[in-house]
Scaffold this motif. Structure first.
Motif, PDB file in Angstrom:
ATOM      1  N   UNK A 250       0.803  -1.220   0.000  1.00 22.72           N
ATOM      2  CA  UNK A 250       0.000   0.000   0.000  1.00 22.72           C
ATOM      3  C   UNK A 250       0.841   1.278   0.000  1.00 22.72           C
ATOM      4  N   UNK A 251       2.136   1.156  -0.171  1.00 23.29           N
ATOM      5  CA  UNK A 251       2.991   2.349  -0.200  1.00 23.29           C
ATOM      6  C   UNK A 251       2.462   3.317  -1.257  1.00 23.29           C
ATOM      7  N   UNK A 252       2.296   4.552  -0.867  1.00 26.28           N
ATOM      8  CA  UNK A 252       1.828   5.574  -1.796  1.00 26.28           C
ATOM      9  C   UNK A 252       0.321   5.640  -1.971  1.00 26.28           C
ATOM     10  N   UNK A 253      -0.418   4.753  -1.326  1.00 30.39           N
ATOM     11  CA  UNK A 253      -1.878   4.767  -1.429  1.00 30.39           C
ATOM     12  C   UNK A 253      -2.474   5.635  -0.319  1.00 30.39           C
ATOM     13  N   UNK A 254      -3.701   6.012  -0.497  1.00 29.80           N
ATOM     14  CA  UNK A 254      -4.406   6.834   0.480  1.00 29.80           C
ATOM     15  C   UNK A 254      -4.962   5.936   1.582  1.00 29.80           C
ATOM     16  N   UNK A 255      -4.180   5.781   2.636  1.00 27.69           N
ATOM     17  CA  UNK A 255      -4.562   4.961   3.780  1.00 27.69           C
ATOM     18  C   UNK A 255      -4.550   5.872   5.003  1.00 27.69           C
ATOM     19  N   UNK A 256      -5.563   5.781   5.861  1.00 28.70           N
ATOM     20  CA  UNK A 256      -5.580   6.632   7.056  1.00 28.70           C
ATOM     21  C   UNK A 256      -4.296   6.476   7.882  1.00 28.70           C
ATOM     22  N   UNK A 257      -3.888   7.567   8.478  1.00 28.27           N
ATOM     23  CA  UNK A 257      -2.626   7.601   9.225  1.00 28.27           C
ATOM     24  C   UNK A 257      -2.556   6.527  10.305  1.00 28.27           C
ATOM     25  N   UNK A 258      -3.617   6.326  11.066  1.00 26.16           N
ATOM     26  CA  UNK A 258      -3.599   5.330  12.147  1.00 26.16           C
ATOM     27  C   UNK A 258      -3.388   3.925  11.586  1.00 26.16           C
ATOM     28  N   UNK A 259      -4.026   3.626  10.469  1.00 23.28           N
ATOM     29  CA  UNK A 259      -3.883   2.304   9.846  1.00 23.28           C
ATOM     30  C   UNK A 259      -2.483   2.162   9.261  1.00 23.28           C
TER      31      UNK A 259
END
Length: 179
Positions: free
Chosen positions: A53-62
């Motif tokens: 998921x590097x570079x993807x829009x993932x919530x900071x906590x996750x």
């Protein structure tokens, strides 16, 4: 943002898609991201997801949870590699034919819980004795009879390495059925 996930089955499908890099990105709300991360943690997939998921829009906590899982996994891999070298040396010195099982291409991405070693059945007890003599200890404290383990279990009782307690299982066959 509106969530596309509402049930565990949909989250499981998404988890598989994320692991295999297929499928599109549905909109997820915070609750879905948290549930997806918990599910990934249960299956030890957070390190893989961190990588994928590097570079993807993932919530900071996750993203932080996945990064921390990746770091812990990498540290454990280094520890397990040291134990693997210990076992390799001990069994090599005693002339025990063996092979390590369930090797991973990139173990930091799919954490291993233990080290599984396939040993020639005629040399199983020699391997067992060599590891005990080197300071490995029985996780069961001696509760399981070795003859019972050989007949009924898929591996000998679990041994713990003197180096940080990594679990080592000696197998004399690849499947659980007795010979």
């Amino acid at each position: 943002r509106q969530s596309a996930m509402r049930d565990d089955a949909a989250l499981r499908r998404l988890l598989l898609d994320l692991c295999f890099g297929s499928g599109g990105w549905p909109a997820l709300d915070d609750a879905d991201w948290a549930a997806l991360s918990r599910m990934a943690g249960q299956h030890r997939l957070q390190p893989l997801l961190h990588h994928r998921m590097a570079g993807q829009d993932v919530p900071t906590a996750v993203r932080t949870a996945w990064l921390n899982a990746h770091r812990r996994s990498a540290q454990r891999v280094l520890m397990m590699e040291a134990v693997l070298r210990d076992v390799q040396g001990l069994l090599g010195e005693t002339g025990v034919r063996h092979a390590f099982l369930k090797g991973a291409w990139h173990p930091a991405l799919r954490p291993m819980r233990d080290i599984d070693v396939l040993v020639d059945s005629e040399q199983l007890l020699a391997a067992w004795d060599a590891l005990l003599a080197a300071g490995f200890t029985r996780m069961d404290g001696g509760a399981i009879d070795l003859d019972h383990a050989r007949r009924e279990m898929k591996h000998m009782p679990v041994l713990l390495s003197p180096r940080d307690g990594v679990s080592v299982e000696l197998h004399e066959r690849l499947i659980g059925d007795a010979p």
